[in-house]
Design a protein around this motif. Structure first.
Motif, PDB file in Angstrom:
ATOM      1  N   LEU A 159     -26.192  -7.311  -4.325  1.00 51.12           N
ATOM      2  CA  LEU A 159     -26.169  -6.134  -5.194  1.00 51.12           C
ATOM      3  C   LEU A 159     -24.996  -5.253  -4.771  1.00 51.12           C
ATOM      4  O   LEU A 159     -24.644  -5.218  -3.579  1.00 51.12           O
ATOM      5  CB  LEU A 159     -27.488  -5.357  -5.091  1.00 51.12           C
ATOM      6  CG  LEU A 159     -28.752  -6.087  -5.563  1.00 51.12           C
ATOM      7  CD1 LEU A 159     -29.974  -5.204  -5.331  1.00 51.12           C
ATOM      8  CD2 LEU A 159     -28.646  -6.464  -7.025  1.00 51.12           C
ATOM      9  N   PRO A 160     -24.385  -4.538  -5.708  1.00 47.92           N
ATOM     10  CA  PRO A 160     -23.212  -3.707  -5.371  1.00 47.92           C
ATOM     11  C   PRO A 160     -23.593  -2.428  -4.633  1.00 47.92           C
ATOM     12  O   PRO A 160     -23.411  -1.311  -5.137  1.00 47.92           O
ATOM     13  CB  PRO A 160     -22.600  -3.414  -6.750  1.00 47.92           C
ATOM     14  CG  PRO A 160     -23.772  -3.419  -7.681  1.00 47.92           C
ATOM     15  CD  PRO A 160     -24.699  -4.491  -7.159  1.00 47.92           C
ATOM     16  N   ILE A 161     -24.118  -2.574  -3.433  1.00 48.80           N
ATOM     17  CA  ILE A 161     -24.511  -1.429  -2.611  1.00 48.80           C
ATOM     18  C   ILE A 161     -23.539  -1.336  -1.438  1.00 48.80           C
ATOM     19  O   ILE A 161     -23.371  -2.302  -0.689  1.00 48.80           O
ATOM     20  CB  ILE A 161     -25.951  -1.585  -2.088  1.00 48.80           C
ATOM     21  CG1 ILE A 161     -26.928  -1.671  -3.262  1.00 48.80           C
ATOM     22  CG2 ILE A 161     -26.327  -0.430  -1.165  1.00 48.80           C
ATOM     23  CD1 ILE A 161     -28.360  -1.919  -2.851  1.00 48.80           C
ATOM     24  N   GLU A 203     -21.548  -6.035   4.626  1.00 44.33           N
ATOM     25  CA  GLU A 203     -21.015  -5.974   5.985  1.00 44.33           C
ATOM     26  C   GLU A 203     -22.105  -5.912   7.048  1.00 44.33           C
ATOM     27  O   GLU A 203     -21.951  -6.467   8.141  1.00 44.33           O
ATOM     28  CB  GLU A 203     -20.095  -4.753   6.148  1.00 44.33           C
ATOM     29  CG  GLU A 203     -18.798  -4.816   5.373  1.00 44.33           C
ATOM     30  CD  GLU A 203     -18.965  -4.466   3.896  1.00 44.33           C
ATOM     31  OE1 GLU A 203     -18.021  -4.695   3.125  1.00 44.33           O
ATOM     32  OE2 GLU A 203     -20.048  -3.961   3.524  1.00 44.33           O
ATOM     33  N   TYR A 204     -23.207  -5.222   6.753  1.00 45.93           N
ATOM     34  CA  TYR A 204     -24.175  -4.936   7.809  1.00 45.93           C
ATOM     35  C   TYR A 204     -25.545  -5.590   7.623  1.00 45.93           C
ATOM     36  O   TYR A 204     -26.397  -5.487   8.513  1.00 45.93           O
ATOM     37  CB  TYR A 204     -24.358  -3.417   7.940  1.00 45.93           C
ATOM     38  CG  TYR A 204     -23.088  -2.702   8.304  1.00 45.93           C
ATOM     39  CD1 TYR A 204     -22.560  -2.805   9.589  1.00 45.93           C
ATOM     40  CD2 TYR A 204     -22.386  -1.951   7.355  1.00 45.93           C
ATOM     41  CE1 TYR A 204     -21.371  -2.167   9.921  1.00 45.93           C
ATOM     42  CE2 TYR A 204     -21.208  -1.304   7.685  1.00 45.93           C
ATOM     43  CZ  TYR A 204     -20.706  -1.420   8.963  1.00 45.93           C
ATOM     44  OH  TYR A 204     -19.535  -0.797   9.301  1.00 45.93           O
ATOM     45  N   ALA A 205     -25.780  -6.258   6.509  1.00 50.08           N
ATOM     46  CA  ALA A 205     -27.073  -6.913   6.292  1.00 50.08           C
ATOM     47  C   ALA A 205     -26.954  -8.410   6.536  1.00 50.08           C
ATOM     48  O   ALA A 205     -25.864  -8.987   6.461  1.00 50.08           O
ATOM     49  CB  ALA A 205     -27.571  -6.648   4.873  1.00 50.08           C
ATOM     50  N   VAL A 248     -32.193   0.659  -0.728  1.00 47.34           N
ATOM     51  CA  VAL A 248     -31.100   1.171   0.090  1.00 47.34           C
ATOM     52  C   VAL A 248     -29.964   1.644  -0.797  1.00 47.34           C
ATOM     53  O   VAL A 248     -29.559   0.946  -1.732  1.00 47.34           O
ATOM     54  CB  VAL A 248     -30.601   0.069   1.058  1.00 47.34           C
ATOM     55  CG1 VAL A 248     -29.337   0.514   1.775  1.00 47.34           C
ATOM     56  CG2 VAL A 248     -31.685  -0.284   2.066  1.00 47.34           C
ATOM     57  N   LYS A 249     -29.456   2.799  -0.503  1.00 38.30           N
ATOM     58  CA  LYS A 249     -28.331   3.368  -1.263  1.00 38.30           C
ATOM     59  C   LYS A 249     -27.006   3.041  -0.598  1.00 38.30           C
ATOM     60  O   LYS A 249     -25.981   2.855  -1.254  1.00 38.30           O
ATOM     61  CB  LYS A 249     -28.505   4.876  -1.395  1.00 38.30           C
ATOM     62  CG  LYS A 249     -27.516   5.552  -2.309  1.00 38.30           C
ATOM     63  CD  LYS A 249     -27.841   7.026  -2.471  1.00 38.30           C
ATOM     64  CE  LYS A 249     -26.886   7.722  -3.438  1.00 38.30           C
ATOM     65  NZ  LYS A 249     -27.229   9.158  -3.594  1.00 38.30           N
ATOM     66  N   GLU A 250     -27.031   2.969   0.740  1.00 46.20           N
ATOM     67  CA  GLU A 250     -25.820   2.653   1.495  1.00 46.20           C
ATOM     68  C   GLU A 250     -26.214   2.158   2.879  1.00 46.20           C
ATOM     69  O   GLU A 250     -27.227   2.585   3.444  1.00 46.20           O
ATOM     70  CB  GLU A 250     -24.925   3.882   1.622  1.00 46.20           C
ATOM     71  CG  GLU A 250     -23.613   3.629   2.346  1.00 46.20           C
ATOM     72  CD  GLU A 250     -22.751   4.878   2.481  1.00 46.20           C
ATOM     73  OE1 GLU A 250     -21.652   4.780   3.049  1.00 46.20           O
ATOM     74  OE2 GLU A 250     -23.202   5.949   2.012  1.00 46.20           O
ATOM     75  N   GLU A 310     -22.741 -12.618   2.351  1.00 48.85           N
ATOM     76  CA  GLU A 310     -22.025 -13.149   1.184  1.00 48.85           C
ATOM     77  C   GLU A 310     -21.483 -14.525   1.528  1.00 48.85           C
ATOM     78  O   GLU A 310     -20.406 -14.660   2.116  1.00 48.85           O
ATOM     79  CB  GLU A 310     -20.889 -12.217   0.764  1.00 48.85           C
ATOM     80  CG  GLU A 310     -20.267 -12.592  -0.568  1.00 48.85           C
ATOM     81  CD  GLU A 310     -19.323 -11.526  -1.079  1.00 48.85           C
ATOM     82  OE1 GLU A 310     -18.794 -11.698  -2.197  1.00 48.85           O
ATOM     83  OE2 GLU A 310     -19.122 -10.528  -0.393  1.00 48.85           O
ATOM     84  N   SER A 311     -22.242 -15.547   1.178  1.00 49.39           N
ATOM     85  CA  SER A 311     -21.860 -16.911   1.516  1.00 49.39           C
ATOM     86  C   SER A 311     -22.384 -17.872   0.472  1.00 49.39           C
ATOM     87  O   SER A 311     -23.513 -17.743   0.006  1.00 49.39           O
ATOM     88  CB  SER A 311     -22.420 -17.289   2.900  1.00 49.39           C
ATOM     89  OG  SER A 311     -22.263 -18.672   3.146  1.00 49.39           O
ATOM     90  N   SER A 312     -21.564 -18.856   0.118  1.00 46.54           N
ATOM     91  CA  SER A 312     -22.013 -19.896  -0.803  1.00 46.54           C
ATOM     92  C   SER A 312     -22.685 -21.036  -0.054  1.00 46.54           C
ATOM     93  O   SER A 312     -23.154 -21.991  -0.657  1.00 46.54           O
ATOM     94  CB  SER A 312     -20.817 -20.450  -1.601  1.00 46.54           C
ATOM     95  OG  SER A 312     -19.876 -21.046  -0.727  1.00 46.54           O
ATOM     96  N   SER A 313     -22.745 -20.900   1.295  1.00 48.09           N
ATOM     97  CA  SER A 313     -23.339 -21.953   2.118  1.00 48.09           C
ATOM     98  C   SER A 313     -24.216 -21.347   3.206  1.00 48.09           C
ATOM     99  O   SER A 313     -23.875 -21.393   4.393  1.00 48.09           O
ATOM    100  CB  SER A 313     -22.243 -22.808   2.763  1.00 48.09           C
ATOM    101  OG  SER A 313     -21.343 -23.291   1.800  1.00 48.09           O
TER     102      SER A 313
END
Length: 461
Positions: A116-118, A123-125, A243-245, A428-431
């Motif tokens: 989601l565009p949050i 970077e941190y999740a 979560v907002k940020e 963010e990974s396709s694998s």
């Protein structure tokens, strides 16, 4: 019939079942090739128990070579499908490219983490779709509790003992339920060693979801059962909230509250593997459109099912089957029958299946289940849940049962191995089934791929 090649891409629930059924039907009359990044089938429903120290990684990792006789395994990640030439291209674990021609193609590439565009989340999740992520979370939880017990700054200690799970579906609910038991056990061990948490407090777990209740896709009675167990255990369940940020110090919630934490676990949902959209064929919300026989319109030699395919739900006209393991297993068997039928082995049949119920493992002796529509909770639901998992596992049943017994008799092991680093399991990974290395390169089709064996950076069961 001359010996043909049937290529199956992906060894998830659908791909594994398709390969097993086809090998039994053809018995060597056709070459069956299974392409998968790993040499095991991962039983995803029990992955939360791996991250919580209940099960060892190999218990939920079933050997493909050991259980699929007559199936040729090719280790690799498919990065391209040439429909006109009837071939696929792939990159093996060492970064070398290869290609395979096919007479029949079965696409069961599955799904990846839903983004989601949050700000800050990527970077941190960390997600929860593969073994590397589960092993990372297991080490991370153990490490945070250990560091919190020796932390002199009370605020920093509290942040390390706070775990935020976003997404109260199956995965998020089970991760929070098992995680709370795990961290409480770790805190107790440290306390007995004379190095307890500040004020002998217990670790804090939060479960967030924008839906009005946990397990929103299930019957409300199961939702209430799960909510009751979680809150009694001490998990803070916040519905209608997200979560907002995200920052390196914590997360900002929708209501303006800032929660200091070092652990943001992303279980919002899944999306089809990006390979599907790269093929340029009609899709429905990212899922490859197929007919009721699981064939791709215009390409009778190409079949698809599981999370990657938009399969018409014949029990609910106008809708598509949900992305669940229950459907994937049965679709895998149906697609095998239809592939065999295309060679004259039997008759093809449309996919049709009514849900038989659901099970949610809440850790300990607690669970929520509704087999055949009968709502159950507590130890009885737990017994049904475990019996279902043992029946569904294609291997390792005795070992899984032994681990459950040991967990009931002995304390959890608190040791961390530190083999999976945070950078090797990006959200963010396709694998998600592979641990990533710092050195990456562009694959033959421009797809990002590991430049060396991912197994060198992770303990993959």
């Amino acid at each position: 019939m001359s010996r043909s090649r049937i290529v199956i891409v992906g060894a998830g629930f659908a791909g594994y079942q398709a390969a097993r059924r086809l090998s039994r039907k053809f018995r060597g009359a056709a070459e069956i090739v299974l392409v998968n990044p790993n040499d095991y089938f991962l039983y995803l429903p029990m992955l939360p128990e791996v991250s919580a120290g209940v099960l060892e990684p190999r218990r939920v990792s079933v050997s493909l070579a050991g259980t699929l006789r007559g199936v040729r395994l090719v280790l690799g990640e498919v990065d391209g499908v040439d429909l006109a030439s009837r071939k696929i291209t792939y990159v093996d674990p060492e970064g070398n490219g290869g290609e395979l021609r096919y007479d029949r193609l079965v696409l069961t590439v599955g799904s990846v983490n839903k983004l989601l565009p949050i700000p800050g989340v990527a970077e941190y999740a960390h997600g929860f779709r593969g073994m590397p992520e589960a092993l990372y979370l297991r080490d991370h939880i153990t490490r945070q509790i250990a560091m919190a017990t020796s932390e002199e700054d009370p605020a920093e200690s509290d942040a390390r003992c706070t775990f935020v799970v976003v997404g109260a579906g199956y995965t998020g609910t089970e991760v929070a339920a098992h995680g709370k038991l795990f961290t409480d056990s770790l805190a107790k061990q440290h306390r007995k060693a004379g190095n307890g948490l500040r004020g002998d407090s217990l670790p804090r777990w939060m479960l967030l979801d924008i839906a009005p209740r946990v397990l929103p896709e299930l019957d409300e009675r199961l939702s209430k059962t799960a909510h009751r167990v979680l809150t009694k255990r001490g998990v803070e369940v916040r519905t209608g909230m997200s979560v907002k940020e995200a920052t390196n110090e914590g997360v900002l919630l929708d209501d303006g509250e800032f929660v200091r934490t070092r652990s943001l676990i992303w279980c919002v949902g899944v999306r089809p593997d990006p390979l599907v959209e790269e093929m340029g064929l009609p899709t429905e919300k990212g899922r490859l459109c197929v007919d009721k026989y699981l064939q791709v319109p215009g390409y009778p030699e190409v079949f698809s099912c599981g999370d990657a395919a938009a399969v018409p739900d014949l029990t609910r006209p106008g809708e598509y089957t949900p992305m669940t393991g229950q459907h994937a297993v049965r679709q895998g068997k149906t697609v095998a029958d239809n592939v065999a039928a295309s060679y004259g082995y039997g008759q093809r049949r449309p996919y049709k299946h009514n849900d038989l119920g659901f099970t949610v493992d809440l850790g300990g002796v607690q669970a929520a289940a509704n087999p055949l529509g009968v709502p159950l909770s507590g130890p009885l639901a737990n017994a049904v849940t475990r019996a279902y998992h043992l029946a569904a596992l294609p291997g390792n049943r005795v070992r899984v049962a032994a681990d459950w017994l040991l967990d009931a008799l002995l304390p959890r092991q608190a040791a961390q191995l530190g083999l999976v680093r945070s950078w090797s399991v990006p959200l963010e990974s396709s694998s998600p089934e592979l641990a990533h290395s710092p050195r990456r390169y562009q694959g033959p089709e421009g797809r990002r791929t590991d430049s060396r064996n991912a197994g060198g950076n992770s303990a993959q069961g």
